[in-house]
Write a protein that holds these residues in place. Sequence first.
Motif, short mmCIF file in Angstrom:
data_model
loop_
_atom_site.label_atom_id
_atom_site.label_comp_id
_atom_site.label_asym_id
_atom_site.label_seq_id
_atom_site.Cartn_x
_atom_site.Cartn_y
_atom_site.Cartn_z
N ASP A 1 0.86 -1.18 0.00
CA ASP A 1 0.00 0.00 0.00
C ASP A 1 0.89 1.23 0.00
O ASP A 1 2.07 1.16 0.38
N HIS A 2 0.33 2.34 -0.46
CA HIS A 2 1.04 3.63 -0.44
C HIS A 2 2.41 3.53 -1.10
O HIS A 2 3.41 4.06 -0.60
N GLY A 3 2.46 2.81 -2.22
CA GLY A 3 3.69 2.73 -3.00
C GLY A 3 4.73 1.77 -2.48
O GLY A 3 5.86 1.74 -2.99
N ARG A 4 4.39 0.93 -1.49
CA ARG A 4 5.39 0.06 -0.87
C ARG A 4 4.89 -1.38 -0.83
O ARG A 4 3.78 -1.64 -0.36
N VAL A 5 5.71 -2.30 -1.32
CA VAL A 5 5.43 -3.73 -1.19
C VAL A 5 5.93 -4.19 0.18
O VAL A 5 7.07 -3.92 0.55
N ASN B 1 -6.43 -2.87 -3.05
CA ASN B 1 -6.40 -1.43 -2.88
C ASN B 1 -5.83 -0.81 -4.16
O ASN B 1 -5.43 -1.52 -5.10
N ALA B 2 -5.79 0.51 -4.21
CA ALA B 2 -5.38 1.19 -5.44
C ALA B 2 -3.96 0.81 -5.85
O ALA B 2 -3.68 0.61 -7.04
N PHE B 3 -3.05 0.70 -4.88
CA PHE B 3 -1.67 0.33 -5.19
C PHE B 3 -1.59 -1.08 -5.76
O PHE B 3 -0.91 -1.33 -6.77
N GLU B 4 -2.30 -2.01 -5.12
CA GLU B 4 -2.29 -3.41 -5.59
C GLU B 4 -2.96 -3.55 -6.95
O GLU B 4 -2.51 -4.32 -7.80
N LEU B 5 -4.02 -2.79 -7.17
CA LEU B 5 -4.69 -2.80 -8.47
C LEU B 5 -3.73 -2.35 -9.57
O LEU B 5 -3.66 -2.96 -10.65
N ALA B 6 -2.99 -1.29 -9.32
CA ALA B 6 -2.03 -0.79 -10.30
C ALA B 6 -0.91 -1.81 -10.54
O ALA B 6 -0.51 -2.06 -11.69
N LEU B 7 -0.42 -2.40 -9.45
CA LEU B 7 0.69 -3.35 -9.56
C LEU B 7 0.28 -4.57 -10.38
O LEU B 7 1.02 -5.03 -11.25
N LEU B 8 -0.91 -5.10 -10.11
CA LEU B 8 -1.36 -6.31 -10.81
C LEU B 8 -1.73 -6.03 -12.27
O LEU B 8 -1.42 -6.82 -13.15
N SER B 9 -2.39 -4.92 -12.50
CA SER B 9 -2.93 -4.65 -13.84
C SER B 9 -1.92 -4.02 -14.78
O SER B 9 -2.07 -4.10 -16.01
N GLY B 10 -0.90 -3.36 -14.23
CA GLY B 10 0.04 -2.61 -15.06
C GLY B 10 -0.47 -1.24 -15.46
O GLY B 10 0.21 -0.53 -16.21
#
Length: 276
Positions: free
Chosen positions: A115-119, A143-152
């Motif tokens: 979250d918040h830009g940190r794994v 969450n928004a961070f995980e959604l971005a990470l997974l989807s690209g």
Amino acid sequence: MPILALSSHVAVGHVGNAAAVPVLERRGHEVWRVDTVSFSNHPGHHKFTGKVHEGHEIAELMRGIAHHTGWRGVEGVYSGYLGTAETGRAFPEVLDAIREASPDAVYLCDPVIGDHGRVFVREGIENAFRDRLVPRATIITPNAFELALLSGHRVESVADAHDAAVTLLEWGPEVVVATGVPDGDHLAVVAVTATENWIARSPWHDRPFFGTGDLFAGLFLSHWLEHRSAAPALARTVAGLEVATAATKAADSVDLVLIANLDAITRAVPAEVRPL
């Protein structure tokens, strides 16, 4: 009908299974709980004790549950914090066995990565979600961070969240529910299916709450099992979460003030949701 819950546990506070299981039980579900970690408290307090349960320990517990129950009658499955990549690689076999015994079982996957830009999970866990668990899920709640990470996709707005969710729908889930999406002075929750798009908004709090994502997942799974529809599940989940955060803020706590408010959380008047 039982729900299998695989996530973390803390002795003090309410995160992971310690957040999701109480609301599932209060909503009337029998929960088969498997803890991936046992910590004294949330690591966000900086000092904590306890251990991560290794994948072979989780696998042994699952074998025992399977032998005892045959996975018969399982209505739902919830997974959150995995602890180890080994657990993430082995859990799909459990999901497949559950689906063989109970074909209609609903699997909600909360892809806890960061979250918040940190794994903040161990190496390999992100790949376990990406390759093995998200494709098997009925519902995912990143969450928004995980959604971005997974989807690209970048996720900096409601429109971004919708586009990223559409990408993840192609992997197999029926519902993608993105939490903590930036939306001006608010945070949005966006629920996307193949035919519907819904949004709910909540106040933005300039403070942490430990366990809100886990509480959200437990509430949404329970309400989904009752309604089998994204809009009412979203409305009731967001309302319950707002009750929990308001009580926690009033107590000047970062750990959710959960138990004393379970009735109010699980029976909250539905929040406003709108088509997106």
